[in-house]
Write a protein that holds these residues in place. Structure first.
Motif, mmCIF file in Angstrom:
data_model
loop_
_atom_site.group_PDB
_atom_site.id
_atom_site.type_symbol
_atom_site.label_atom_id
_atom_site.label_comp_id
_atom_site.label_asym_id
_atom_site.label_seq_id
_atom_site.Cartn_x
_atom_site.Cartn_y
_atom_site.Cartn_z
ATOM 1 N N UNK A 49 -2.096 -5.190 5.943
ATOM 2 C CA UNK A 49 -1.953 -3.768 5.577
ATOM 3 C C UNK A 49 -1.015 -3.582 4.373
ATOM 4 N N UNK A 50 -0.080 -4.522 4.178
ATOM 5 C CA UNK A 50 0.886 -4.371 3.082
ATOM 6 C C UNK A 50 0.352 -4.893 1.738
ATOM 7 N N UNK A 51 -0.673 -5.733 1.851
ATOM 8 C CA UNK A 51 -1.091 -6.447 0.635
ATOM 9 C C UNK A 51 -1.482 -5.508 -0.512
ATOM 10 N N UNK A 52 -2.282 -4.466 -0.279
ATOM 11 C CA UNK A 52 -2.646 -3.588 -1.413
ATOM 12 C C UNK A 52 -1.419 -2.977 -2.097
ATOM 13 N N UNK A 53 -0.429 -2.583 -1.303
ATOM 14 C CA UNK A 53 0.780 -1.979 -1.881
ATOM 15 C C UNK A 53 1.568 -2.984 -2.708
ATOM 16 N N UNK A 54 1.699 -4.177 -2.152
ATOM 17 C CA UNK A 54 2.441 -5.226 -2.854
ATOM 18 C C UNK A 54 1.734 -5.557 -4.171
ATOM 19 N N UNK A 55 0.411 -5.687 -4.104
ATOM 20 C CA UNK A 55 -0.341 -6.016 -5.330
ATOM 21 C C UNK A 55 -0.229 -4.901 -6.355
ATOM 22 N N UNK A 56 -0.280 -3.670 -5.888
ATOM 23 C CA UNK A 56 -0.220 -2.553 -6.828
ATOM 24 C C UNK A 56 1.155 -2.491 -7.515
ATOM 25 N N UNK A 57 2.218 -2.738 -6.752
ATOM 26 C CA UNK A 57 3.563 -2.727 -7.363
ATOM 27 C C UNK A 57 3.730 -3.882 -8.342
ATOM 28 N N UNK A 58 3.224 -5.051 -7.950
ATOM 29 C CA UNK A 58 3.329 -6.193 -8.870
ATOM 30 C C UNK A 58 2.491 -5.945 -10.126
#
Ligand code: ADP
Ligand code: MG
Length: 233
Positions: A49-58
């Motif tokens: 569930x966190x992966x999209x957010x992490x990718x978007x911030x990176x």
């Protein structure tokens, strides 16, 4: 709404920029770190569930660094005489896939010969930003017109779109570092472009009307092309 961008108001020194950019990159990194700490604490197997957010911030940190690196290159300047239309054709070649993807037609009128003295890669970078913004502002079925004209002392490049346009307040903010209205924008592009155009003695004018479109006009000093003298015997 017409506005001529004043460098002194809008553009920071390289040192100030570096500091602001470092700050701007730190924000997404802090968010990513926070998520990773949370994942560790939760001690669950599934963190998808966190992966999209992490990718978007990176992705945001990466976009800022990319835009900044383009900006910070002036040490490697190579000033030479160039045909302005050649540089613009190279830009359009790069921008064609984006236009196609957005369903935006490019209308090109570059028949004018203008010789200018510049670092061609830097000028390309500046023009890419204007054309990219024009395409991004325009919906499917719209048009971006790129026209070059020659005047006695300067070349005039117009990038005109039938896009969403801007309010007078938005036009005033253009070129302010990190000013963006886009989800994935960096707000660095125009700052970079204006600085480059300034550095070659040019200037930029914005005219825009909400829901009608925007015209960016770039004025660049031209030079007489160097004529090779051939001995006539
Ligand atoms: P970014 O493209 O990353 O948002 P820029 O510095 O290139 O950053 O542009 C800043 C803002 O200026 C954009 O987010 C947009 O709101 C506005 N802008 C720039 N060019 C145009 C245009 N041709 N039409 C409408 N808005 C524009
Ligand atoms: Mg941009």
């Amino acid at each position: 709404m017409k506005a001529e961008i004043q460098r002194s108001e809008k553009l920071n020194t390289l040192g100030e920029l570096a500091a602001s950019i470092a700050h701007e990159v730190r924000n997404p990194l802090t968010v990513v770190k926070g998520f990773l700490q949370l994942m560790k604490k939760e001690n669950k197997d599934d963190h998808t569930q966190y992966i999209p957010l992490v990718l978007s911030e990176l992705g945001r940190a990466e976009a800022i660094i990319n835009d900044y690196l383009n900006f910070a290159k002036p040490e490697f300047k190579k000033i030479e005489e160039c045909q302005l239309s050649d540089i613009i054709y190279e830009v359009l070649f790069l921008m064609e896939p984006l236009a196609l993807k957005q369903g935006v037609q490019l209308d090109i009128d570059l028949d004018t010969r203008c010789t200018i003295k510049t670092d061609r890669n830097q000028l390309k970078q500046a023009i890419v930003n204007f054309v990219k913004n024009a395409i991004e502002a325009t919906d499917d079925g719209g048009m971006v017109s790129i026209k070059l004209t020659n005047h006695p002392q300067y070349a005039r490049l117009s990038v005109k779109d039938t896009g969403k346009g801007m309010t007078p307040e938005q036009v005033k903010r253009i070129g302010t570092l990190f000013y963006t209205t886009k989800d994935k924008g960096t707000g660095l592009g125009t700052t970079v472009s204006l600085r480059i155009i300034e550095s070659i003695g040019g200037r930029v004018k914005y005219e825009s009307k909400l829901e009608v479109g925007t015209e960016v006009t770039v004025f660049l000093p031209i030079i007489e092309p160097t004529v090779e003298l051939v001995s006539g015997n």
